[in-house]
Design a protein around this motif. Structure first.
Motif, mmCIF file in Angstrom:
data_model
loop_
_atom_site.group_PDB
_atom_site.id
_atom_site.type_symbol
_atom_site.label_atom_id
_atom_site.label_comp_id
_atom_site.label_asym_id
_atom_site.label_seq_id
_atom_site.Cartn_x
_atom_site.Cartn_y
_atom_site.Cartn_z
ATOM 1 N N ARG A 196 0.831 -1.225 0.000
ATOM 2 C CA ARG A 196 0.000 0.000 0.000
ATOM 3 C C ARG A 196 0.860 1.268 0.000
ATOM 4 O O ARG A 196 0.611 2.229 0.724
ATOM 5 C CB ARG A 196 -0.987 -0.003 1.190
ATOM 6 N N ILE A 197 1.903 1.222 -0.828
ATOM 7 C CA ILE A 197 2.747 2.410 -0.989
ATOM 8 C C ILE A 197 2.149 3.250 -2.120
ATOM 9 O O ILE A 197 1.853 2.733 -3.202
ATOM 10 C CB ILE A 197 4.206 2.005 -1.334
ATOM 11 N N THR A 198 1.961 4.524 -1.864
ATOM 12 C CA THR A 198 1.482 5.443 -2.897
ATOM 13 C C THR A 198 2.648 5.733 -3.841
ATOM 14 O O THR A 198 3.775 5.940 -3.391
ATOM 15 C CB THR A 198 1.018 6.760 -2.239
ATOM 16 N N VAL A 199 2.370 5.711 -5.147
ATOM 17 C CA VAL A 199 3.445 5.966 -6.119
ATOM 18 C C VAL A 199 3.063 7.132 -7.016
ATOM 19 O O VAL A 199 1.937 7.198 -7.516
ATOM 20 C CB VAL A 199 3.708 4.717 -7.005
ATOM 21 N N VAL A 200 3.999 8.054 -7.192
ATOM 22 C CA VAL A 200 3.831 9.129 -8.186
ATOM 23 C C VAL A 200 4.955 8.923 -9.199
ATOM 24 O O VAL A 200 6.136 9.022 -8.869
ATOM 25 C CB VAL A 200 3.921 10.532 -7.557
ATOM 26 N N LEU A 201 4.561 8.610 -10.421
ATOM 27 C CA LEU A 201 5.493 8.152 -11.446
ATOM 28 C C LEU A 201 5.480 9.127 -12.617
ATOM 29 O O LEU A 201 4.435 9.324 -13.247
ATOM 30 C CB LEU A 201 4.997 6.769 -11.898
ATOM 31 N N ALA A 202 6.619 9.758 -12.908
ATOM 32 C CA ALA A 202 6.685 10.654 -14.068
ATOM 33 C C ALA A 202 7.128 9.847 -15.273
ATOM 34 O O ALA A 202 8.074 9.060 -15.193
ATOM 35 C CB ALA A 202 7.686 11.778 -13.813
ATOM 36 N N THR A 203 6.447 10.025 -16.384
ATOM 37 C CA THR A 203 6.831 9.307 -17.597
ATOM 38 C C THR A 203 6.359 10.053 -18.851
ATOM 39 O O THR A 203 5.345 10.733 -18.828
ATOM 40 C CB THR A 203 6.265 7.865 -17.599
ATOM 41 N N HIS A 204 7.149 9.883 -19.936
ATOM 42 C CA HIS A 204 6.661 10.412 -21.216
ATOM 43 C C HIS A 204 6.142 9.254 -22.068
ATOM 44 O O HIS A 204 5.731 9.444 -23.199
ATOM 45 C CB HIS A 204 7.782 11.173 -21.945
ATOM 46 N N ASP A 205 6.136 8.040 -21.487
ATOM 47 C CA ASP A 205 5.792 6.827 -22.217
ATOM 48 C C ASP A 205 4.359 6.399 -21.871
ATOM 49 O O ASP A 205 4.068 6.055 -20.726
ATOM 50 C CB ASP A 205 6.813 5.752 -21.782
ATOM 51 N N ALA A 206 3.486 6.404 -22.876
ATOM 52 C CA ALA A 206 2.078 6.078 -22.627
ATOM 53 C C ALA A 206 1.918 4.643 -22.114
ATOM 54 O O ALA A 206 1.024 4.359 -21.320
ATOM 55 C CB ALA A 206 1.270 6.275 -23.908
ATOM 56 N N ASP A 207 2.803 3.713 -22.553
ATOM 57 C CA ASP A 207 2.705 2.317 -22.091
ATOM 58 C C ASP A 207 2.983 2.215 -20.592
ATOM 59 O O ASP A 207 2.358 1.447 -19.877
ATOM 60 C CB ASP A 207 3.716 1.430 -22.831
ATOM 61 N N VAL A 208 3.955 3.017 -20.133
ATOM 62 C CA VAL A 208 4.278 3.023 -18.703
ATOM 63 C C VAL A 208 3.097 3.595 -17.923
ATOM 64 O O VAL A 208 2.685 3.059 -16.892
ATOM 65 C CB VAL A 208 5.571 3.836 -18.439
ATOM 66 N N ALA A 209 2.527 4.663 -18.451
ATOM 67 C CA ALA A 209 1.400 5.314 -17.766
ATOM 68 C C ALA A 209 0.232 4.351 -17.600
ATOM 69 O O ALA A 209 -0.540 4.443 -16.643
ATOM 70 C CB ALA A 209 0.974 6.567 -18.541
ATOM 71 N N GLU A 210 0.111 3.371 -18.525
ATOM 72 C CA GLU A 210 -1.008 2.415 -18.445
ATOM 73 C C GLU A 210 -0.940 1.512 -17.219
ATOM 74 O O GLU A 210 -1.943 0.919 -16.841
ATOM 75 C CB GLU A 210 -1.055 1.564 -19.714
ATOM 76 N N LEU A 211 0.234 1.398 -16.618
ATOM 77 C CA LEU A 211 0.353 0.568 -15.411
ATOM 78 C C LEU A 211 -0.262 1.252 -14.190
ATOM 79 O O LEU A 211 -0.441 0.640 -13.150
ATOM 80 C CB LEU A 211 1.830 0.298 -15.105
ATOM 81 N N ALA A 212 -0.524 2.531 -14.320
ATOM 82 C CA ALA A 212 -1.003 3.317 -13.177
ATOM 83 C C ALA A 212 -2.510 3.183 -13.008
ATOM 84 O O ALA A 212 -3.220 2.731 -13.905
ATOM 85 C CB ALA A 212 -0.625 4.771 -13.380
ATOM 86 N N ASP A 213 -2.997 3.594 -11.831
ATOM 87 C CA ASP A 213 -4.443 3.622 -11.592
ATOM 88 C C ASP A 213 -5.067 4.856 -12.258
ATOM 89 O O ASP A 213 -6.237 4.861 -12.609
ATOM 90 C CB ASP A 213 -4.728 3.722 -10.081
ATOM 91 N N ARG A 214 -4.251 5.895 -12.377
ATOM 92 C CA ARG A 214 -4.776 7.167 -12.876
ATOM 93 C C ARG A 214 -3.622 7.925 -13.511
ATOM 94 O O ARG A 214 -2.469 7.795 -13.079
ATOM 95 C CB ARG A 214 -5.355 7.966 -11.696
ATOM 96 N N THR A 215 -3.945 8.685 -14.537
ATOM 97 C CA THR A 215 -2.916 9.466 -15.216
ATOM 98 C C THR A 215 -3.310 10.936 -15.208
ATOM 99 O O THR A 215 -4.450 11.276 -15.487
ATOM 100 C CB THR A 215 -2.765 9.008 -16.681
ATOM 101 N N VAL A 216 -2.344 11.766 -14.865
ATOM 102 C CA VAL A 216 -2.518 13.217 -14.969
ATOM 103 C C VAL A 216 -1.569 13.671 -16.067
ATOM 104 O O VAL A 216 -0.387 13.329 -16.038
ATOM 105 C CB VAL A 216 -2.143 13.873 -13.619
ATOM 106 N N ALA A 217 -2.093 14.387 -17.041
ATOM 107 C CA ALA A 217 -1.237 14.817 -18.150
ATOM 108 C C ALA A 217 -0.837 16.274 -17.991
ATOM 109 O O ALA A 217 -1.650 17.116 -17.603
ATOM 110 C CB ALA A 217 -1.965 14.613 -19.468
ATOM 111 N N LEU A 218 0.443 16.536 -18.276
ATOM 112 C CA LEU A 218 0.965 17.904 -18.241
ATOM 113 C C LEU A 218 1.418 18.286 -19.642
ATOM 114 O O LEU A 218 1.939 17.454 -20.385
ATOM 115 C CB LEU A 218 2.188 18.012 -17.324
ATOM 116 N N LEU A 219 1.235 19.545 -19.965
ATOM 117 C CA LEU A 219 1.740 20.081 -21.217
ATOM 118 C C LEU A 219 2.134 21.528 -20.964
ATOM 119 O O LEU A 219 1.315 22.314 -20.463
ATOM 120 C CB LEU A 219 0.643 20.007 -22.302
#
Ligand SMILES: Nc1ncnc2c1ncn2[C@@H]1O[C@H](COP(=O)(O)OP(=O)(O)OP(=O)(O)O)[C@@H](O)[C@H]1O
Length: 242
Positions: A196-219
């Motif tokens: 139950r560790i909270t993870v905040v994962l920065a990525t530019h790779d959409a495949d990596v983002a798919e492993l997450a529960d939720r995605t926040v996009a920045l531009l």
């Protein structure tokens, strides 16, 4: 100042940050729920690293608030933020930054040793994580005797060994081949979910983002959307902000 909602372990409100006058974050707000894996996704220069550094208390944004549970991180002094980072947060860089004089297990054990944990307990925990990450046999090697992917696994073990409340991973697989990257990510997300560790994962790779529960996009330093990846149907799956 109003404390964040109870189910958010981290909460940022209206963060603005510039480097020498050029904007890196422009009014970014977000909440991170307890035990969720949140991907911060965006192209190079979108502001992902700056946002993670603000959330982790490494950088105080020029404007805006960051809360960890009911504690205002943005008003803490340097020592208090350092203590918070040491005791509650883990961090993984894109490139593994290990202490060259220490062996793999000593590097992995560092957060526990710095917290005053006994040598024996710290070693046992470090060896357990190195085994889990399939680099147990490398435990007594120094970083220069390891391959890049092995060094990054040591960095992952070091980030997890102290069971942080929040693990920040800034492009953790950027320098790895795809097979290596997916193995490291699978281990990291499985460990986070089981503990139950909270993870905040920065990525530019959409495949990596798919492993997450939720995605926040920045531009360009702005938050452009928020998408629930797992089990999103029927819930507030997409919202606009900023
Ligand atoms: N230390 C710094 N000094 C000056 N400008 C910076 C600094 N760090 C970041 N920037 C600039 O701020 C903006 C946001 O950078 P940031 O590293 O947060 O984005 P990012 O999405 O993580 O990008 P990347 O994927 O390339 O790491 C970029 O324009 C970047 O050039």
């Amino acid at each position: 100042m109003v404390a964040p909602p109870d189910n958010d372990v981290l909460w940022a409100r209206a963060l603005h940050h510039t480097y020498n006058g050029s904007p890196a974050l422009t009014g970014v707000s977000l909440g991170v729920r307890e035990a969720e894996i949140l991907a911060v996704h965006g192209p190079r220069g979108a502001g992902k690293t700056t946002l993670l550094r603000c959330l982790a208390g490494q950088l105080v944004a020029q404007e805006g608030e960051v809360w960890f549970n009911s504690a205002p991180v943005h008003t803490m002094g340097t020592l208090q933020r350092e203590r918070l980072r040491r005791d509650r947060f883990g961090w993984i860089d894109p490139e593994p930054t290990l202490v060259p004089e220490l062996t793999a297990w000593e590097n992995a054990a560092l957060p526990l040793l710095l917290r005053g944990c006994s040598h024996r307990a710290a070693k046992a925990a470090a060896l357990e994580w190195l085994e889990r990450l399939d680099i147990g046999p490398c435990a007594t090697r120094r970083p220069r005797g390891l391959l890049q992917f092995q060094r990054q696994r040591v960095a992952v073990a070091r980030a997890l060994v102290s069971m942080p409340t929040v693990l920040f991973a800034d492009e953790p697989t950027a320098t790895l081949h795809s097979a290596e990257a997916s193995q490291v990510l699978r281990t990291l997300t499985a460990a986070a979910r089981s503990h139950r560790i909270t993870v905040v994962l920065a990525t530019h790779d959409a495949d990596v983002a798919e492993l997450a529960d939720r995605t926040v996009a920045l531009l360009d330093g702005r938050r452009v959307n928020s998408v629930e990846v797992n089990g999103a149907e029927g819930r507030d799956a997409c919202s606009l902000s900023a």
